[in-house]
Every structure is written in structure tokens, then in C-alpha cells.
Design a protein around this motif. Structure first.
Motif, PDB file in Angstrom:
ATOM      1  N   TYR A   1      52.494 -11.812 -34.403  1.00 31.98           N
ATOM      2  CA  TYR A   1      52.068 -10.497 -34.878  1.00 31.98           C
ATOM      3  C   TYR A   1      53.049  -9.371 -34.541  1.00 31.98           C
ATOM      4  CZ  TYR A   1      47.714 -13.075 -35.412  1.00 31.98           C
ATOM      5  OH  TYR A   1      46.779 -14.014 -35.774  1.00 31.98           O
ATOM      6  N   GLY A   2      54.120  -9.688 -33.871  1.00 33.28           N
ATOM      7  CA  GLY A   2      55.144  -8.681 -33.594  1.00 33.28           C
ATOM      8  C   GLY A   2      54.706  -7.587 -32.643  1.00 33.28           C
ATOM      9  N   VAL A   3      53.715  -7.856 -31.802  1.00 32.59           N
ATOM     10  CA  VAL A   3      53.244  -6.859 -30.839  1.00 32.59           C
ATOM     11  C   VAL A   3      54.295  -6.700 -29.737  1.00 32.59           C
ATOM     12  CG1 VAL A   3      51.441  -6.285 -29.156  1.00 32.59           C
ATOM     13  CG2 VAL A   3      50.850  -7.431 -31.307  1.00 32.59           C
ATOM     14  N   PRO A   4      54.687  -5.466 -29.408  1.00 37.04           N
ATOM     15  CA  PRO A   4      55.694  -5.280 -28.347  1.00 37.04           C
ATOM     16  C   PRO A   4      55.180  -5.754 -26.994  1.00 37.04           C
ATOM     17  CG  PRO A   4      54.755  -3.167 -29.016  1.00 37.04           C
ATOM     18  CD  PRO A   4      54.261  -4.191 -29.992  1.00 37.04           C
ATOM     19  N   SER A   5      56.117  -6.180 -26.152  1.00 33.02           N
ATOM     20  CA  SER A   5      55.735  -6.752 -24.855  1.00 33.02           C
ATOM     21  C   SER A   5      55.028  -5.749 -23.958  1.00 33.02           C
ATOM     22  CB  SER A   5      56.972  -7.296 -24.137  1.00 33.02           C
ATOM     23  OG  SER A   5      57.983  -6.311 -24.058  1.00 33.02           O
ATOM     24  N   LEU A   6      55.283  -4.468 -24.164  1.00 34.48           N
ATOM     25  CA  LEU A   6      54.609  -3.445 -23.374  1.00 34.48           C
ATOM     26  C   LEU A   6      53.109  -3.449 -23.626  1.00 34.48           C
ATOM     27  CD1 LEU A   6      55.553  -1.301 -21.331  1.00 34.48           C
ATOM     28  CD2 LEU A   6      55.558   0.369 -23.186  1.00 34.48           C
ATOM     29  N   LEU A   7      52.705  -4.030 -24.774  1.00 36.47           N
ATOM     30  CA  LEU A   7      51.276  -4.136 -25.098  1.00 36.47           C
ATOM     31  C   LEU A   7      50.759  -5.574 -24.955  1.00 36.47           C
ATOM     32  CD1 LEU A   7      50.988  -1.857 -28.271  1.00 36.47           C
ATOM     33  CD2 LEU A   7      50.244  -1.339 -25.950  1.00 36.47           C
ATOM     34  N   ASP A   8      51.591  -6.561 -25.332  1.00 39.82           N
ATOM     35  CA  ASP A   8      51.056  -7.931 -25.325  1.00 39.82           C
ATOM     36  C   ASP A   8      50.802  -8.457 -23.909  1.00 39.82           C
ATOM     37  OD1 ASP A   8      53.322  -9.590 -24.308  1.00 39.82           O
ATOM     38  OD2 ASP A   8      54.318  -9.073 -26.154  1.00 39.82           O
ATOM     39  N   ILE A   9      51.591  -8.007 -22.915  1.00 36.11           N
ATOM     40  CA  ILE A   9      51.372  -8.466 -21.541  1.00 36.11           C
ATOM     41  C   ILE A   9      50.057  -7.916 -20.982  1.00 36.11           C
ATOM     42  CG2 ILE A   9      52.263  -8.397 -19.172  1.00 36.11           C
ATOM     43  CD1 ILE A   9      55.072  -8.557 -20.336  1.00 36.11           C
ATOM     44  N   PRO A  10      49.782  -6.591 -21.102  1.00 33.83           N
ATOM     45  CA  PRO A  10      48.465  -6.097 -20.654  1.00 33.83           C
ATOM     46  C   PRO A  10      47.304  -6.741 -21.413  1.00 33.83           C
ATOM     47  CG  PRO A  10      49.993  -4.265 -20.909  1.00 33.83           C
ATOM     48  CD  PRO A  10      50.667  -5.457 -21.482  1.00 33.83           C
TER      49      PRO A  10
ATOM     50  N   TYR B   1      56.590 -15.891 -17.936  1.00 36.98           N
ATOM     51  CA  TYR B   1      57.126 -17.219 -18.211  1.00 36.98           C
ATOM     52  C   TYR B   1      57.477 -17.381 -19.686  1.00 36.98           C
ATOM     53  CZ  TYR B   1      57.137 -22.279 -18.966  1.00 36.98           C
ATOM     54  OH  TYR B   1      57.462 -23.548 -19.352  1.00 36.98           O
ATOM     55  N   VAL B   2      56.553 -17.007 -20.579  1.00 36.87           N
ATOM     56  CA  VAL B   2      56.774 -17.241 -22.001  1.00 36.87           C
ATOM     57  C   VAL B   2      57.840 -16.302 -22.553  1.00 36.87           C
ATOM     58  CG1 VAL B   2      55.024 -15.652 -22.963  1.00 36.87           C
ATOM     59  CG2 VAL B   2      55.556 -17.799 -24.147  1.00 36.87           C
ATOM     60  N   HIS B   3      57.934 -15.092 -22.039  1.00 38.10           N
ATOM     61  CA  HIS B   3      58.976 -14.173 -22.515  1.00 38.10           C
ATOM     62  C   HIS B   3      60.348 -14.552 -21.974  1.00 38.10           C
ATOM     63  CE1 HIS B   3      56.802 -11.195 -24.851  1.00 38.10           C
ATOM     64  NE2 HIS B   3      55.830 -11.204 -23.954  1.00 38.10           N
ATOM     65  N   PHE B   4      60.379 -15.183 -20.809  1.00 39.91           N
ATOM     66  CA  PHE B   4      61.665 -15.609 -20.253  1.00 39.91           C
ATOM     67  C   PHE B   4      62.190 -16.842 -20.991  1.00 39.91           C
ATOM     68  CE2 PHE B   4      63.940 -18.254 -17.035  1.00 39.91           C
ATOM     69  CZ  PHE B   4      65.087 -17.480 -16.968  1.00 39.91           C
ATOM     70  N   ASN B   5      61.312 -17.830 -21.222  1.00 43.03           N
ATOM     71  CA  ASN B   5      61.727 -19.063 -21.897  1.00 43.03           C
ATOM     72  C   ASN B   5      61.712 -18.943 -23.413  1.00 43.03           C
ATOM     73  OD1 ASN B   5      61.999 -21.195 -19.652  1.00 43.03           O
ATOM     74  ND2 ASN B   5      60.023 -20.255 -19.195  1.00 43.03           N
TER      75      ASN B   5
ATOM     76  N   SER C   1      57.074 -21.261 -30.408  1.00 42.78           N
ATOM     77  CA  SER C   1      58.453 -20.768 -30.351  1.00 42.78           C
ATOM     78  C   SER C   1      58.545 -19.407 -31.022  1.00 42.78           C
ATOM     79  CB  SER C   1      59.400 -21.758 -31.031  1.00 42.78           C
ATOM     80  OG  SER C   1      59.017 -21.975 -32.380  1.00 42.78           O
ATOM     81  N   GLY C   2      59.701 -18.785 -30.903  1.00 41.43           N
ATOM     82  CA  GLY C   2      59.924 -17.490 -31.550  1.00 41.43           C
ATOM     83  C   GLY C   2      59.441 -16.305 -30.751  1.00 41.43           C
ATOM     84  N   VAL C   3      59.148 -16.500 -29.468  1.00 40.45           N
ATOM     85  CA  VAL C   3      58.701 -15.387 -28.615  1.00 40.45           C
ATOM     86  C   VAL C   3      59.913 -14.545 -28.224  1.00 40.45           C
ATOM     87  CG1 VAL C   3      57.479 -14.751 -26.511  1.00 40.45           C
ATOM     88  CG2 VAL C   3      56.849 -16.842 -27.736  1.00 40.45           C
ATOM     89  N   GLY C   4      59.795 -13.250 -28.359  1.00 35.63           N
ATOM     90  CA  GLY C   4      60.909 -12.368 -28.030  1.00 35.63           C
ATOM     91  C   GLY C   4      60.963 -12.040 -26.550  1.00 35.63           C
ATOM     92  N   PRO C   5      62.096 -11.508 -26.089  1.00 36.56           N
ATOM     93  CA  PRO C   5      62.208 -11.102 -24.686  1.00 36.56           C
ATOM     94  C   PRO C   5      61.396  -9.839 -24.398  1.00 36.56           C
ATOM     95  CG  PRO C   5      64.167 -10.452 -25.892  1.00 36.56           C
ATOM     96  CD  PRO C   5      63.339 -11.257 -26.845  1.00 36.56           C
ATOM     97  N   VAL C   6      61.163  -9.571 -23.138  1.00 38.11           N
ATOM     98  CA  VAL C   6      60.458  -8.352 -22.757  1.00 38.11           C
ATOM     99  C   VAL C   6      61.314  -7.150 -23.114  1.00 38.11           C
ATOM    100  CG1 VAL C   6      59.564  -6.997 -20.820  1.00 38.11           C
ATOM    101  CG2 VAL C   6      59.213  -9.472 -20.891  1.00 38.11           C
ATOM    102  N   SER C   7      60.693  -6.176 -23.762  1.00 33.89           N
ATOM    103  CA  SER C   7      61.399  -4.955 -24.152  1.00 33.89           C
ATOM    104  C   SER C   7      60.515  -3.757 -23.825  1.00 33.89           C
ATOM    105  CB  SER C   7      61.724  -4.988 -25.643  1.00 33.89           C
ATOM    106  OG  SER C   7      62.402  -3.810 -26.036  1.00 33.89           O
ATOM    107  N   VAL C   8      61.082  -2.782 -23.137  1.00 35.50           N
ATOM    108  CA  VAL C   8      60.344  -1.584 -22.744  1.00 35.50           C
ATOM    109  C   VAL C   8      61.104  -0.354 -23.231  1.00 35.50           C
ATOM    110  CG1 VAL C   8      59.418  -0.243 -20.813  1.00 35.50           C
ATOM    111  CG2 VAL C   8      59.422  -2.738 -20.701  1.00 35.50           C
ATOM    112  N   LEU C   9      60.489   0.380 -24.171  1.00 36.12           N
ATOM    113  CA  LEU C   9      61.072   1.611 -24.701  1.00 36.12           C
ATOM    114  C   LEU C   9      62.491   1.392 -25.212  1.00 36.12           C
ATOM    115  CD1 LEU C   9      59.793   4.138 -21.980  1.00 36.12           C
ATOM    116  CD2 LEU C   9      58.750   3.579 -24.188  1.00 36.12           C
TER     117      LEU C   9
ATOM    118  N   PHE D   1      66.259  -9.765 -16.530  1.00 35.94           N
ATOM    119  CA  PHE D   1      64.922 -10.340 -16.368  1.00 35.94           C
ATOM    120  C   PHE D   1      64.651 -10.653 -14.906  1.00 35.94           C
ATOM    121  CE2 PHE D   1      61.225 -12.900 -16.884  1.00 35.94           C
ATOM    122  CZ  PHE D   1      60.683 -12.531 -18.098  1.00 35.94           C
ATOM    123  N   PHE D   2      65.674 -11.055 -14.172  1.00 33.33           N
ATOM    124  CA  PHE D   2      65.477 -11.336 -12.751  1.00 33.33           C
ATOM    125  C   PHE D   2      65.002 -10.091 -12.021  1.00 33.33           C
ATOM    126  CE2 PHE D   2      67.015 -11.079  -8.404  1.00 33.33           C
ATOM    127  CZ  PHE D   2      66.407 -12.188  -7.851  1.00 33.33           C
ATOM    128  N   TYR D   3      65.635  -8.951 -12.286  1.00 37.24           N
ATOM    129  CA  TYR D   3      65.240  -7.720 -11.603  1.00 37.24           C
ATOM    130  C   TYR D   3      63.811  -7.326 -11.966  1.00 37.24           C
ATOM    131  CZ  TYR D   3      69.975  -6.863  -9.910  1.00 37.24           C
ATOM    132  OH  TYR D   3      71.168  -6.956  -9.253  1.00 37.24           O
TER     133      TYR D   3
END
Length: 339
Positions: free
Chosen positions: A87-96, A234-238, A150-158, A168-170
Motif C-alpha cells: 500500500y505504499g504507507v511510509p515507515s513513519l506510519l507503518d511502524i506505529p 527486521y522487515v525494513h532492514f532485510n 518482498s518489496g519492502v522499502g527501507p525506513v524513511s523519515v521526512l 540503519f545501525f544508528y
């Protein structure tokens, strides 16, 4: 009583200093990592730290058996991954969203099951893990079924993407250490003391006016939501999730790591995450024997080190302090006798 509080304050200050030292070490880890593989192990360690620390809350501090933590880990991963990939939801919303949905699922599980005790509670939570394992495989349109998501994007904030390994480690290190700081404050608070009293004696805690059932439900839901946070990372990293990662054996392995690290010990989660990250890499050539070796390790720890690796470290530190004190007393007596 004053002496007990003073001892507790000294312990908190020591743990905070160690936690600060870890912050500093984590800042330099990406610079010292020789390659991307070592850096990825650092990320996995931080995710495992969140996962095992959250299980230690309900099992170690609260004394309640949970065999569905791997399922909550997977639920958080799949909800976050599906929202991102489908659904293309940004990680700032999908994680919460993943944390909230997992917390709601945990509440539905906790309300009936936490009235049970012992083996009955273990079997009830195990049953929920089995249900989730089936759903991860059967909901093919959402989860990808046995082939995985598959096809999960990396964490992105603003607009800032945590796509590189060091970035990602930090992020993972900051979240894991913030969690450890939060747990340290929680267990030393009034609520924390009520939580630990449940593990000692639930009847005794109830006789003091503590709402034991409500407290157990609250910690169970909090623990599950933190497992969902670990799953989301985990899913955003892999950028991929497979149902085998979150099956029943994963829940068993997490219980083993809590025991090996130290039930109800603050640093137990750290030692458990370290073992859970490093040992599988060392045993990669013996993949079929991993569960057997971990099980054997748990038996040996429970037999010879019931406080786990953290308890063993505490005993070693205590003996060292006692030896140093005895040496100081002997030196003072020698000076006095010579004088």
C-alpha cells in the motif's frame, strides 16, 4: 530501608554508566566494522536486544510464561511490511500501525489467557502462535505465503532514508538503547516494584492491594508491542519476511535466550541478544543442530548458573568487590599495627 534505597541508587547509577559506555561504543562500531557483514550483525544484535528485552519484561520481571513472542515479532513484521510493500504507507506510519495492531491482538489474547497459570498459560499462548504461523502462510495475497513477502522499502523519515547499513545501525542502536534506558527506569519505579512482586508471589502482591490481573495484561501488551517494533525493524532492514522466521521454534529460542541471559536480570537481555546473534553464525555449518545445542546450553545454564550469564557476571563482580574490600581492611590493619 534507607540502606536498601541507597544500594538501589548505586546500582542504577552503575547501570546508567554502563549504558552510556554502550552508547559511546555503538557510535564507533560502524567505523570499526571491517565489512558490511559485521555491520549487519550489529543491526541484528540491536533488533534481538529489543526482542529479548521485551520478552524478559513479561517472563523475567512479571513471571508469566509466553510462547507466542515469535508470533508477535512476525505480526509486527508482516503488518509493517504489507503496509509498505502493498500500500505504499511510509515507515513513519507503518511502524506505529504495526505496534498498535499487535498490541490490540495481544490484548485479545491476554484478557482470557492471563487468568490461567503455569502449563495452561503456556499452552494457550502456544496456540495463538500456531494460529499466526498458519495465517502468515495462508494469506498469500497479503503475505506472499510460503515464498515470503518482498518489496519492502527501507525506513524513511521526512525524506531521509536509512538505506545504508551504517544509517540503519544508528537507528536500531538508538531505539534499543532507549528501550534499555526505559526499562531501567520502569523496574525502579513504583509500577516496576509491583511487577517484580508478581514474579515473587502473586498471592502476596494481591494481598498488598496490587491489581495483579490488570498489571499482567498491561505488561503483556507492552511486551508484544515492543516485539512488533523489533519485527518492523527486521522487515525494513532485510526488505523481506519469511514465515519460517516467526514459527513456534522462534518463540522457543527466545525463551531459551531469556533463560541463558538471565531471568529478570536487567543485563540478561544484553547477554541473551549477544548469544542469539553470535552463536548461530558460529554454528551455521551445523544448522540442523542449532536448536539442540541451544537447548543443551539452556539445561547447563539452569543447572549451574540459574541466574544466567548476567547472574554469573553479578556474582563475579560481587566477589571482586568483596576481595577488594578485604584487601583494603587488611592493609588498614597492617598500617595501624605498624603505627
Amino acid at each position: 530501608m534507607t540502606g536498601v534505597h541507597m544500594l538501589g541508587d548505586v546500582r542504577i547509577r552503575f547501570d546508567l554508566r554502563v549504558l552510556l559506555a554502550l552508547w559511546v561504543a555503538f557510535l564507533f562500531f560502524p567505523l570499526l566494522a571491517s565489512n558490511g557483514y559485521i555491520l549487519s550483525l550489529g543491526v541484528v544484535f540491536c533488533i534481538n536486544l529489543i526482542l529479548i528485552a521485551s520478552l524478559n519484561l513479561i517472563m523475567g520481571y512479571c513471571g508469566q510464561i509466553s510462547l507466542c513472542h515469535g508470533g508477535f515479532f512476525g505480526l509486527g513484521a508482516y503488518v509493517s511490511g504489507v503496509l509498505s510493500a502493498k500500500y505504499g504507507v511510509p515507515s513513519l506510519l507503518d511502524i506505529p500501525c504495526a505496534m498498535v495492531l499487535t498490541a490490540f491482538a495481544a490484548l485479545l489474547v491476554a484478557l482470557p489467557t492471563l487468568r490461567l497459570k503455569g502449563h495452561y498459560l503456556a499452552m494457550a499462548t502456544l496456540g495463538f502462535n500456531a494460529i499466526l504461523s498458519v495465517l502468515f502462510v495462508e494469506l498469500v495475497d497479503l503475505t506472499g505465503g510460503p515464498n515470503g513477502l518482498s518489496g519492502v522499502g527501507p525506513v524513511s523519515v521526512l525524506g531521509f532514508s536509512f538505506d545504508a547499513g551504517s544509517r540503519f545501525f544508528y537507528l536500531a542502536a538508538a531505539l534499543s538503547l532507549l528501550l534499555m534506558w526505559g526499562i531501567l527506569n520502569l523496574v525502579q519505579s513504583r509500577i516496576g516494584r509491583a511487577i517484580t512482586s508478581l514474579a515473587d508471589s502473586e498471592i502476596g502482591a494481591a494481598s498488598l492491594g496490587i491489581n495483579t490481573y490488570g498489571l499482567k495484561v498491561m505488561i503483556f501488551v507492552l511486551s508484544a508491542s515492543l516485539a512488533a517494533l523489533a519485527g518492523s525493524l527486521y522487515v525494513h532492514f532485510n526488505e523481506f519476511a519469511s514465515p519460517e522466521t516467526f514459527d513456534f521454534s522462534s518463540s522457543i529460542m527466545l525463551v531459551v535466550m531469556v533463560a541463558v541471559g538471565g531471568w529478570g536480570k536487567y543485563w540478561g537481555a544484553f547477554f541473551g541478544a549477544l548469544v542469539f546473534t553470535v552463536v548461530p553464525e558460529l554454528l551455521r555449518t551445523f544448522q540442523d543442530l542449532q536448536l539442540f545445542i541451544f537447548g543443551l546450553g539452556m539445561i547447563l545454564v539452569l543447572m549451574f548458573f540459574p541466574g544466567g550469564l548476567a547472574g554469573m557476571a553479578e556474582r563475579m563482580g560481587r566477589r571482586r568487590r568483596q576481595a577488594r574490600t578485604a584487601l583494603g581492611v587488611a592493609a588498614a590493619r597492617g598500617i595501624r599495627d605498624n603505627g
